[in-house]
Design a protein around this motif. Sequence first.
Motif, PDB file in Angstrom:
ATOM      1  N   SER A 189       2.570   6.775  -1.663  1.00 54.42           N
ATOM      2  CA  SER A 189       1.428   6.760  -0.740  1.00 54.42           C
ATOM      3  C   SER A 189       0.186   7.360  -1.383  1.00 54.42           C
ATOM      4  CB  SER A 189       1.780   7.516   0.545  1.00 54.42           C
ATOM      5  OG  SER A 189       2.112   8.867   0.262  1.00 54.42           O
ATOM      6  N   GLU A 190       0.386   8.413  -2.181  1.00 58.19           N
ATOM      7  CA  GLU A 190      -0.756   9.034  -2.850  1.00 58.19           C
ATOM      8  C   GLU A 190      -1.346   8.073  -3.880  1.00 58.19           C
ATOM      9  OE1 GLU A 190      -1.880  13.322  -4.858  1.00 58.19           O
ATOM     10  OE2 GLU A 190       0.120  12.489  -5.237  1.00 58.19           O
ATOM     11  N   ALA A 191      -0.496   7.436  -4.680  1.00 58.15           N
ATOM     12  CA  ALA A 191      -0.979   6.481  -5.681  1.00 58.15           C
ATOM     13  C   ALA A 191      -1.680   5.306  -5.022  1.00 58.15           C
ATOM     14  CB  ALA A 191       0.180   6.004  -6.542  1.00 58.15           C
ATOM     15  N   GLU A 192      -1.157   4.881  -3.901  1.00 58.15           N
ATOM     16  CA  GLU A 192      -1.776   3.771  -3.179  1.00 58.15           C
ATOM     17  C   GLU A 192      -3.172   4.149  -2.684  1.00 58.15           C
ATOM     18  OE1 GLU A 192      -0.350   0.456   0.106  1.00 58.15           O
ATOM     19  OE2 GLU A 192       0.576   2.439   0.087  1.00 58.15           O
ATOM     20  N   SER A 193      -3.333   5.396  -2.295  1.00 56.11           N
ATOM     21  CA  SER A 193      -4.647   5.850  -1.825  1.00 56.11           C
ATOM     22  C   SER A 193      -5.660   5.863  -2.962  1.00 56.11           C
ATOM     23  CB  SER A 193      -4.539   7.246  -1.201  1.00 56.11           C
ATOM     24  OG  SER A 193      -4.278   8.240  -2.187  1.00 56.11           O
ATOM     25  N   TRP A 194      -5.209   6.208  -4.171  1.00 57.00           N
ATOM     26  CA  TRP A 194      -6.119   6.165  -5.313  1.00 57.00           C
ATOM     27  C   TRP A 194      -6.578   4.727  -5.546  1.00 57.00           C
ATOM     28  CZ3 TRP A 194      -1.880   8.858  -8.659  1.00 57.00           C
ATOM     29  CH2 TRP A 194      -1.781  10.198  -8.292  1.00 57.00           C
ATOM     30  N   ASP A 195      -5.655   3.817  -5.438  1.00 60.35           N
ATOM     31  CA  ASP A 195      -5.941   2.438  -5.792  1.00 60.35           C
ATOM     32  C   ASP A 195      -6.762   1.721  -4.726  1.00 60.35           C
ATOM     33  OD1 ASP A 195      -4.537   1.093  -8.298  1.00 60.35           O
ATOM     34  OD2 ASP A 195      -5.010  -0.488  -6.869  1.00 60.35           O
ATOM     35  N   ASN A 196      -6.755   2.238  -3.526  1.00 58.77           N
ATOM     36  CA  ASN A 196      -7.488   1.593  -2.431  1.00 58.77           C
ATOM     37  C   ASN A 196      -8.916   2.114  -2.288  1.00 58.77           C
ATOM     38  OD1 ASN A 196      -5.398  -0.101  -1.727  1.00 58.77           O
ATOM     39  ND2 ASN A 196      -4.528   1.324  -0.233  1.00 58.77           N
ATOM     40  N   ALA A 197      -9.331   2.926  -3.243  1.00 58.45           N
ATOM     41  CA  ALA A 197     -10.712   3.427  -3.190  1.00 58.45           C
ATOM     42  C   ALA A 197     -11.688   2.257  -3.268  1.00 58.45           C
ATOM     43  CB  ALA A 197     -10.962   4.408  -4.332  1.00 58.45           C
ATOM     44  N   ALA A 198     -12.821   2.424  -2.639  1.00 60.10           N
ATOM     45  CA  ALA A 198     -13.800   1.334  -2.553  1.00 60.10           C
ATOM     46  C   ALA A 198     -14.312   0.951  -3.934  1.00 60.10           C
ATOM     47  CB  ALA A 198     -14.959   1.753  -1.659  1.00 60.10           C
ATOM     48  N   ALA A 199     -14.469  -0.358  -4.145  1.00 67.52           N
ATOM     49  CA  ALA A 199     -15.034  -0.873  -5.387  1.00 67.52           C
ATOM     50  C   ALA A 199     -15.906  -2.070  -5.040  1.00 67.52           C
ATOM     51  CB  ALA A 199     -13.931  -1.277  -6.356  1.00 67.52           C
ATOM     52  N   VAL A 200     -17.007  -2.212  -5.762  1.00 63.68           N
ATOM     53  CA  VAL A 200     -17.951  -3.288  -5.486  1.00 63.68           C
ATOM     54  C   VAL A 200     -18.119  -4.133  -6.743  1.00 63.68           C
ATOM     55  CG1 VAL A 200     -20.288  -3.865  -4.753  1.00 63.68           C
ATOM     56  CG2 VAL A 200     -19.159  -1.824  -3.835  1.00 63.68           C
ATOM     57  N   THR A 201     -17.892  -5.438  -6.622  1.00 69.87           N
ATOM     58  CA  THR A 201     -18.049  -6.325  -7.771  1.00 69.87           C
ATOM     59  C   THR A 201     -19.519  -6.663  -7.976  1.00 69.87           C
ATOM     60  OG1 THR A 201     -17.743  -8.278  -6.380  1.00 69.87           O
ATOM     61  CG2 THR A 201     -15.773  -7.326  -7.392  1.00 69.87           C
ATOM     62  N   GLY A 202     -19.796  -7.302  -9.104  1.00 65.89           N
ATOM     63  CA  GLY A 202     -21.145  -7.772  -9.383  1.00 65.89           C
ATOM     64  C   GLY A 202     -22.084  -6.741  -9.948  1.00 65.89           C
TER      65      GLY A 202
END
Length: 636
Positions: free
Chosen positions: A235-248
């Motif tokens: 769950s902790e690793a998943e939270s790291w990976d779900n951080a917001a990211a913006v393409t472009g």
Amino acid sequence: MNIKKHTKSVSVYRLNLPLTLLAAVLLSGFYTLLCLWIQPNSLRSILSFFRAQPLLIVLNALPIGLLILAFTCFLGNVFSSAALVGTCCAFLSLANRIKIEVRDEPVFPRDLGLLKEAGSAVGSYDIHFPWPTIAIVIGFCVFLMVLGIFLHCKPLFPDRPGRGRAVRLGGGAAALGVLAGLIFTVYASNELYNSFPVSNAYYVPSVFNELGFPYCFTHHFTAYTVDKPAGYSRSEAESWDNAAAVTGQGKPVNVIMVMDEAFSDLTDQPMFTYSAKDDPLKNLHAARQSAHCISGHVVVPGFAGGTANTEFDVLTGMQTNALSATTTSAFRAVNRNLDSLYRVFDADGYATSFLHPGDAWFYNRENVYRFFGAKEIEFVNDMTDLTYKGRWVTDDYMAGLIEQKFESAVSGGNTLFNYTTTIQNHMSYTADKYGAGYVFPPVQTSASLSDEARTLLSVYIEGARDADAMLGRLTDYFSSSGEPVVLVFWGDHLPYLGDNQLAYKELGMDLTPEENGSANFLRSYETPYVIWANDAAAQTLNWDTAVASLALPEDGTISACYLGTTVLELTGHADESPWFQFMANLRREYPVIQKGTAVLSDGTVTTLDTLEQSGKDLLSKWRCWSYYKLKYKDVG
């Protein structure tokens, strides 16, 4: 059969212990043959191979036999147990045959944890199910189940049922215990596994066909494992990976990455005496002096081998040596879609491609690059008008192919991300590498060399000279283009120059690939890299500002797992991915991590166990996050 029991509807016969054991042995042999018959190779060719290697008969039959024995103890019926165990083994063998046919890759034990993914992937392939074979497997299963209704096993203690049950449970547990022990000893032995002569040890489907699916499948329970890091929380690793990211956010520059086989700057060592005119690496040196170039060394995963491991590290930001104490091929640990440079560039609308003038099956590249997200993948069989030097496709041919891909992308209005792995300077560096009578330029060195070492160096340096010419051709070509291009060029590992580092020792080079915590240890894994930009790219990126923001070490030395991230940072794409953002920050703290050794931001070489707790926590996060990506993250 010594007891006959009549009931209202059926007559039941009970087998005594010797007959039960005999039936278990015969049924084990039958299902072993069935599993072998199902495979792509003909049963006759497999058995012919086994006659020369009789130990393979035992190694293939033993796992099936022990499972049948265990379930016979648990269920009290050898035929029902054989139907259950044998049918499962036969369907695994069927799955192996189908997977080889559609993906040129066998079934591994790790695939058992990917049944959901396998089900969703079925529609992606044109699968021809062998229905007659499936019918035979099901038919034998039904036959044995029916036979089990009429033939039971005689209880060991008919007058003491409680004790008999305990003995059966104990016997089943013992059989499973023996099997588990064999899996972690005999079947885990790489020495034994590699001792059997096969037609092509690097082509894993062929090895499975020749050594037998039951043996190979069991062997791989302990091969290419990924260790679960201490303190891992999904769950902790998943939270790291779900951080917001913006393409472009990246700059629209073409990115060409060329990993050249065994490319090194070995001839820059002081014992070589080449003049500027004869310099084998004149284009590397010219690129380093360019106004728009970053240069240094990458610390790669392996010494004198492990090409695919370097590809894995560069493209994913993960590190082969951190996955497991036993993992030797990162590509064999990949069995699901992964985040990679390909996915970052693809999300920004790039045309993405991978080129390699070798076989698609080697290192399982054909499947792995699909998992990485490459849209276009080409191997030697996909290429035309090939040019060879000796047995390998030339670096010059690959330079021309890269130019074609670039021109095609530009004419189509696309920006290109291409990753190319070359092959020309692959070992062995013998005098006949480029054909009988080929004359190699003499090695210019002050070191006293044996004939063997001189031959190795002459042949290797000829390949390095051609690799350098490839770099020169590409920089010249892209210099004349008005399209912005960043070219990244580096070596996958140092060359293999004789047993026990023969040529290195005769040159006086002190390499210690088996040790940790020293600069000599790290030098055993260092290959040169350049990140070069043409004028259009330098202008687009605001080159000086972009390079300064990287805060690279003064000598430019970084681990291979940071090279891809550095390219993303330079071109403005790193902030589009939480993972690569993290890798960029990790690189600033520990620019080199290699097995148990680390280099700190101030250049200090130390060991991982002496790091402060904050550093250990940072590396723990990296490894836990890597584990989550490899095992659980669902990438579309």
